[in-house]
Design a protein around this motif. Sequence first.
Motif, PDB file in Angstrom:
ATOM      1  N   VAL A  21      38.164  43.473  39.822  1.00 31.89           N
ATOM      2  CA  VAL A  21      36.532  43.328  40.239  1.00 31.89           C
ATOM      3  C   VAL A  21      36.544  43.445  41.876  1.00 31.89           C
ATOM      4  O   VAL A  21      35.895  44.014  42.333  1.00 31.89           O
ATOM      5  CB  VAL A  21      36.079  42.184  39.960  1.00 31.89           C
ATOM      6  CG1 VAL A  21      34.760  41.819  40.572  1.00 31.89           C
ATOM      7  CG2 VAL A  21      35.852  42.071  38.173  1.00 31.89           C
ATOM      8  N   VAL A  24      37.487  47.037  42.844  1.00 31.91           N
ATOM      9  CA  VAL A  24      36.580  47.916  42.518  1.00 31.91           C
ATOM     10  C   VAL A  24      35.407  47.921  43.390  1.00 31.91           C
ATOM     11  O   VAL A  24      34.753  48.736  43.849  1.00 31.91           O
ATOM     12  CB  VAL A  24      36.273  47.701  40.954  1.00 31.91           C
ATOM     13  CG1 VAL A  24      34.871  48.662  40.624  1.00 31.91           C
ATOM     14  CG2 VAL A  24      37.411  48.619  40.242  1.00 31.91           C
ATOM     15  N   ALA A  48      36.251  45.493  35.572  1.00 32.90           N
ATOM     16  CA  ALA A  48      35.914  46.494  36.891  1.00 32.90           C
ATOM     17  C   ALA A  48      34.531  47.161  36.065  1.00 32.90           C
ATOM     18  O   ALA A  48      33.761  47.733  36.828  1.00 32.90           O
ATOM     19  CB  ALA A  48      36.975  47.313  37.041  1.00 32.90           C
TER      20      ALA A  48
END
Length: 104
Positions: A21, A24, A48
Motif C-alpha cells: 500500500v 503503490v 494495493a
Amino acid sequence: MLGKQVKLKIYDDQADPKQAVGFVRRLVEEDHASFVIGASYSGATLAAAPILNKNHVPMMAAYAVAPNITKNHPYVFRVGLMGPVEGRIGAMLANKLAARHVAM
C-alpha cells in the motif's frame, strides 16, 4: 513507449500488504506512475488494488493467484493462472507421472 521515455522505479514490498500500500501510494502520488507491475503475491495485490482503481492506474499482477484478484478491480490484470487452476493441473500432472513427492 508511445514516443515517451520509460523510467523504471523499483520498490520491494516483501509480500507485505502494508508495504505494498505504501509503495503503490508513492508510485501513484509521488512518482506519477501510469502503469504498475506488482504488487507481489495475492495479499499485497489485494491491498494495493483499491488505490490503483481509485487513481485509474493499471497494474499487472505477476504472482497473485487468489481467484478474487481481478473481481471488482477493473485496473488489475493477472499474468498467471489462478491458484485453484494451478493446483488442479499440478495434481493431474503428479498423478500422470506417478510422482511420489511434489513441490510447487
